[in-house]
Scaffold this motif. Structure first.
Motif, PDB file in Angstrom:
ATOM      1  N   ARG A 199      -2.246  -1.738 -14.718  1.00 50.88           N
ATOM      2  CA  ARG A 199      -3.849  -1.978 -14.686  1.00 50.88           C
ATOM      3  C   ARG A 199      -4.124  -3.263 -13.663  1.00 50.88           C
ATOM      4  O   ARG A 199      -5.253  -3.068 -12.898  1.00 50.88           O
ATOM      5  CB  ARG A 199      -4.260  -1.572 -15.878  1.00 50.88           C
ATOM      6  CG  ARG A 199      -5.770  -2.027 -15.976  1.00 50.88           C
ATOM      7  CD  ARG A 199      -6.378  -1.492 -17.210  1.00 50.88           C
ATOM      8  NE  ARG A 199      -5.740  -2.466 -18.447  1.00 50.88           N
ATOM      9  CZ  ARG A 199      -6.378  -3.516 -18.827  1.00 50.88           C
ATOM     10  NH1 ARG A 199      -7.228  -4.130 -18.108  1.00 50.88           N
ATOM     11  NH2 ARG A 199      -5.634  -4.193 -19.891  1.00 50.88           N
ATOM     12  N   ILE A 200      -3.554  -4.131 -14.258  1.00 51.54           N
ATOM     13  CA  ILE A 200      -3.882  -5.645 -13.670  1.00 51.54           C
ATOM     14  C   ILE A 200      -3.736  -5.531 -12.149  1.00 51.54           C
ATOM     15  O   ILE A 200      -4.607  -6.019 -11.146  1.00 51.54           O
ATOM     16  CB  ILE A 200      -3.170  -6.790 -14.239  1.00 51.54           C
ATOM     17  CG1 ILE A 200      -3.411  -6.610 -15.798  1.00 51.54           C
ATOM     18  CG2 ILE A 200      -3.581  -7.855 -13.666  1.00 51.54           C
ATOM     19  CD1 ILE A 200      -4.857  -7.018 -15.977  1.00 51.54           C
ATOM     20  N   ALA A 201      -2.474  -4.948 -11.810  1.00 55.49           N
ATOM     21  CA  ALA A 201      -2.150  -4.858 -10.427  1.00 55.49           C
ATOM     22  C   ALA A 201      -3.171  -4.093  -9.316  1.00 55.49           C
ATOM     23  O   ALA A 201      -3.577  -4.305  -8.548  1.00 55.49           O
ATOM     24  CB  ALA A 201      -0.823  -4.317 -10.100  1.00 55.49           C
ATOM     25  N   SER A 214      -0.483  -1.899  -4.932  1.00 48.77           N
ATOM     26  CA  SER A 214       0.096  -1.719  -6.334  1.00 48.77           C
ATOM     27  C   SER A 214       0.898  -0.297  -6.259  1.00 48.77           C
ATOM     28  O   SER A 214       1.349  -0.072  -7.152  1.00 48.77           O
ATOM     29  CB  SER A 214      -0.979  -1.591  -7.460  1.00 48.77           C
ATOM     30  OG  SER A 214      -1.852  -0.397  -6.999  1.00 48.77           O
ATOM     31  N   LYS A 215       1.013   0.424  -4.888  1.00 48.45           N
ATOM     32  CA  LYS A 215       1.683   1.588  -4.851  1.00 48.45           C
ATOM     33  C   LYS A 215       2.978   1.444  -4.350  1.00 48.45           C
ATOM     34  O   LYS A 215       3.089   0.511  -3.635  1.00 48.45           O
ATOM     35  CB  LYS A 215       0.981   2.572  -4.155  1.00 48.45           C
ATOM     36  CG  LYS A 215      -0.664   3.022  -4.650  1.00 48.45           C
ATOM     37  CD  LYS A 215      -1.368   3.897  -3.741  1.00 48.45           C
ATOM     38  CE  LYS A 215      -2.614   4.426  -4.181  1.00 48.45           C
ATOM     39  NZ  LYS A 215      -3.767   3.215  -4.183  1.00 48.45           N
ATOM     40  N   MET A 216       3.848   1.985  -4.934  1.00 48.18           N
ATOM     41  CA  MET A 216       5.525   2.094  -4.724  1.00 48.18           C
ATOM     42  C   MET A 216       5.728   2.322  -3.288  1.00 48.18           C
ATOM     43  O   MET A 216       6.654   1.705  -2.610  1.00 48.18           O
ATOM     44  CB  MET A 216       6.076   2.565  -5.584  1.00 48.18           C
ATOM     45  CG  MET A 216       6.257   2.084  -6.933  1.00 48.18           C
ATOM     46  SD  MET A 216       7.383   2.838  -8.091  1.00 48.18           S
ATOM     47  CE  MET A 216       6.803   2.029  -9.756  1.00 48.18           C
ATOM     48  N   ALA A 217       5.110   3.377  -2.595  1.00 47.61           N
ATOM     49  CA  ALA A 217       5.380   3.669  -1.079  1.00 47.61           C
ATOM     50  C   ALA A 217       5.712   2.443  -0.257  1.00 47.61           C
ATOM     51  O   ALA A 217       4.535   1.814   0.019  1.00 47.61           O
ATOM     52  CB  ALA A 217       4.374   4.723  -0.479  1.00 47.61           C
ATOM     53  N   LYS A 218       6.916   2.345   0.477  1.00 47.56           N
ATOM     54  CA  LYS A 218       7.153   1.252   1.065  1.00 47.56           C
ATOM     55  C   LYS A 218       6.314   1.403   2.270  1.00 47.56           C
ATOM     56  O   LYS A 218       5.994   0.410   3.041  1.00 47.56           O
ATOM     57  CB  LYS A 218       8.585   1.275   1.622  1.00 47.56           C
ATOM     58  CG  LYS A 218       9.468   1.000   0.330  1.00 47.56           C
ATOM     59  CD  LYS A 218      10.945   0.746   0.830  1.00 47.56           C
ATOM     60  CE  LYS A 218      11.814   0.342  -0.697  1.00 47.56           C
ATOM     61  NZ  LYS A 218      13.294   0.138  -0.143  1.00 47.56           N
ATOM     62  N   LYS A 224       1.499  -6.886   3.474  1.00 42.59           N
ATOM     63  CA  LYS A 224       0.963  -6.872   2.093  1.00 42.59           C
ATOM     64  C   LYS A 224       2.031  -7.362   1.026  1.00 42.59           C
ATOM     65  O   LYS A 224       3.213  -7.174   1.140  1.00 42.59           O
ATOM     66  CB  LYS A 224       0.279  -5.826   1.610  1.00 42.59           C
ATOM     67  CG  LYS A 224      -0.775  -5.327   2.394  1.00 42.59           C
ATOM     68  CD  LYS A 224      -1.586  -4.034   2.058  1.00 42.59           C
ATOM     69  CE  LYS A 224      -2.501  -3.658   2.935  1.00 42.59           C
ATOM     70  NZ  LYS A 224      -3.438  -2.445   2.451  1.00 42.59           N
ATOM     71  N   VAL A 225       1.750  -7.841  -0.147  1.00 43.86           N
ATOM     72  CA  VAL A 225       2.567  -8.170  -1.302  1.00 43.86           C
ATOM     73  C   VAL A 225       2.360  -6.902  -2.381  1.00 43.86           C
ATOM     74  O   VAL A 225       1.440  -6.546  -2.973  1.00 43.86           O
ATOM     75  CB  VAL A 225       2.151  -9.447  -1.980  1.00 43.86           C
ATOM     76  CG1 VAL A 225       3.117  -9.496  -3.237  1.00 43.86           C
ATOM     77  CG2 VAL A 225       2.331 -10.389  -0.909  1.00 43.86           C
ATOM     78  N   PHE A 226       3.445  -6.222  -2.587  1.00 45.51           N
ATOM     79  CA  PHE A 226       3.654  -5.253  -3.543  1.00 45.51           C
ATOM     80  C   PHE A 226       3.960  -5.745  -5.071  1.00 45.51           C
ATOM     81  O   PHE A 226       4.651  -6.448  -5.288  1.00 45.51           O
ATOM     82  CB  PHE A 226       4.640  -4.279  -3.310  1.00 45.51           C
ATOM     83  CG  PHE A 226       5.093  -3.304  -4.407  1.00 45.51           C
ATOM     84  CD1 PHE A 226       4.286  -2.478  -5.095  1.00 45.51           C
ATOM     85  CD2 PHE A 226       6.379  -2.964  -4.693  1.00 45.51           C
ATOM     86  CE1 PHE A 226       4.252  -1.642  -5.706  1.00 45.51           C
ATOM     87  CE2 PHE A 226       6.694  -1.878  -5.739  1.00 45.51           C
ATOM     88  CZ  PHE A 226       5.594  -1.374  -6.419  1.00 45.51           C
ATOM     89  N   ILE A 227       3.041  -5.720  -5.759  1.00 48.30           N
ATOM     90  CA  ILE A 227       3.108  -5.877  -7.137  1.00 48.30           C
ATOM     91  C   ILE A 227       3.597  -4.897  -8.062  1.00 48.30           C
ATOM     92  O   ILE A 227       3.179  -3.973  -8.202  1.00 48.30           O
ATOM     93  CB  ILE A 227       1.558  -6.356  -7.909  1.00 48.30           C
ATOM     94  CG1 ILE A 227       0.920  -7.324  -7.129  1.00 48.30           C
ATOM     95  CG2 ILE A 227       1.672  -6.730  -9.326  1.00 48.30           C
ATOM     96  CD1 ILE A 227      -0.585  -7.593  -7.784  1.00 48.30           C
ATOM     97  N   ASP A 228       4.966  -5.347  -8.484  1.00 46.14           N
ATOM     98  CA  ASP A 228       5.625  -3.895  -8.861  1.00 46.14           C
ATOM     99  C   ASP A 228       5.718  -4.085 -10.541  1.00 46.14           C
ATOM    100  O   ASP A 228       6.479  -4.824 -11.099  1.00 46.14           O
ATOM    101  CB  ASP A 228       7.236  -4.341  -8.287  1.00 46.14           C
ATOM    102  CG  ASP A 228       8.139  -3.176  -9.043  1.00 46.14           C
ATOM    103  OD1 ASP A 228       7.568  -2.231  -9.704  1.00 46.14           O
ATOM    104  OD2 ASP A 228       9.503  -3.137  -8.601  1.00 46.14           O
ATOM    105  N   TRP A 229       4.469  -3.431 -10.989  1.00 51.36           N
ATOM    106  CA  TRP A 229       4.423  -3.269 -12.118  1.00 51.36           C
ATOM    107  C   TRP A 229       5.488  -2.634 -13.118  1.00 51.36           C
ATOM    108  O   TRP A 229       5.848  -2.741 -14.393  1.00 51.36           O
ATOM    109  CB  TRP A 229       3.066  -2.798 -12.693  1.00 51.36           C
ATOM    110  CG  TRP A 229       3.011  -1.492 -11.730  1.00 51.36           C
ATOM    111  CD1 TRP A 229       2.323  -1.366 -10.588  1.00 51.36           C
ATOM    112  CD2 TRP A 229       3.365  -0.123 -12.138  1.00 51.36           C
ATOM    113  NE1 TRP A 229       2.371  -0.082 -10.094  1.00 51.36           N
ATOM    114  CE2 TRP A 229       2.916   0.693 -11.024  1.00 51.36           C
ATOM    115  CE3 TRP A 229       4.000   0.412 -13.265  1.00 51.36           C
ATOM    116  CZ2 TRP A 229       3.142   2.050 -11.307  1.00 51.36           C
ATOM    117  CZ3 TRP A 229       4.665   1.737 -13.093  1.00 51.36           C
ATOM    118  CH2 TRP A 229       4.112   2.568 -11.990  1.00 51.36           C
TER     119      TRP A 229
END
Length: 301
Positions: A199-201, A214-218, A224-229
């Motif tokens: 939710r925070i991501a 915030s989505k996992m798709a590469k 961008k920076v992926f926030i891996d929750w």
């Protein structure tokens, strides 16, 4: 000479160390003996972060260029004084599948692992027999984004978490990214923690869509920076602070100060190059354990 064995006493335990001159980091000539020396000297700050956690190791018996393998089960020749815990495999059906995990609670175990060329040490976000006591936010940059952008996102994440009373402590991954480690009360399930981190991501992605995903798709991560929750899943582990990483140089997952993160966000170190084992030992002499607050617990999320 390579192949010689050295018998040593480590806190009352007898260990046979072998191939101390074997080079495990060829680009810089860093040897297995130096790996053992590093883990011995960093042990006072590393061991508290390993204690009571099921340990996953990545071993490189022929060096960082010679292939590797993950190891969760205790190997067949594990000494009887090494602590092991038989635990269900996270995600297994009704807990019927188990693993005999090694638990590194003391210096002899750490030296034994280093002698096995277990260069990387990874732990879950929970202690044995308890719920998660740490939330990890993994920041993974998609090229051409790099550690500088991770530092920028780390500052945004720190400030957002602080609104909920959650304190974040930064470290480099030892590779291209970063992690924020947040002490939390060990009363919530991993699903609750993952949902909160997600939710925070998503909130930060909505506010900063050109910087954060915030989505996992590469395919979505470029620049961008992926926030891996999802790092908070019970089935996942995170590289331990002060662990070596299998890079060209003996880089380390290094705790940072927030002043250093702010400098990194402006394009200064730690965005330039990773900290090495020798540098991290000096940093510990200067700062002590910057992640010591992780050991004291935190709020519910």
């Amino acid at each position: 000479m390579p192949g010689e064995r050295l018998r040593v006493d480590v806190e009352g335990r007898t260990l046979d160390l072998s191939n101390l001159d074997k080079i495990l980091f060829p680009d810089v000539g860093f040897t297995k003996g130096e790996v053992i020396d590093y883990y011995t000297r960093i042990a006072p700050v590393l061991l508290p972060h390993l204690r009571d956690r099921a340990l996953t190791r990545i071993r490189f018996p022929n060096g960082v260029d010679g292939g590797s393998f993950f190891e969760k089960n205790a190997p067949a020749a594990t000494p009887d004084w090494v602590r092991t815990e038989t635990l269900p495999v996270p995600g297994s059906s009704k807990g019927r599948e188990t693993i005999d995990y090694v638990v590194a609670d003391d210096l002899p175990t750490l030296v034994w692992l280093a002698n096995l060329a277990a260069l990387e040490l990874h732990t879950p976000q929970w202690r044995i027999g308890s719920q998660p006591d740490m939330m990890v936010v993994d920041l993974d940059p998609g090229s051409p984004a790099a550690l500088r952008e991770c530092c920028q996102v780390a500052l945004l994440m720190r400030d957002r978490l602080a609104l909920d009373g959650v304190q974040a402590y930064p470290k480099t991954s030892g590779k291209k990214g970063m992690q924020l480690c947040c002490p939390i009360a060990g009363t919530q399930s991993s699903e609750v923690v993952s949902d909160y981190a997600k939710r925070i991501a998503q909130e930060l992605e909505s506010a900063h869509p050109k910087l954060i995903v915030s989505k996992m798709a590469k395919v979505l991560r470029g620049g961008k920076v992926f926030i891996d929750w999802s790092q908070n899943s019970a089935a996942k582990t995170t590289v331990a602070p002060y662990s070596l990483r299998a890079q060209a140089v003996p880089s380390v997952s290094t705790p940072l100060t927030w002043d250093e993160v702010a400098a990194g966000a402006a394009g200064k170190r730690p965005a330039v190059k990773p900290y090495t084992a020798v540098e991290v030992l000096k940093r510990v002499e200067k700062y002590g354990d910057l992640l010591a607050p992780l050991l004291d617990g935190g709020p519910e999320v």
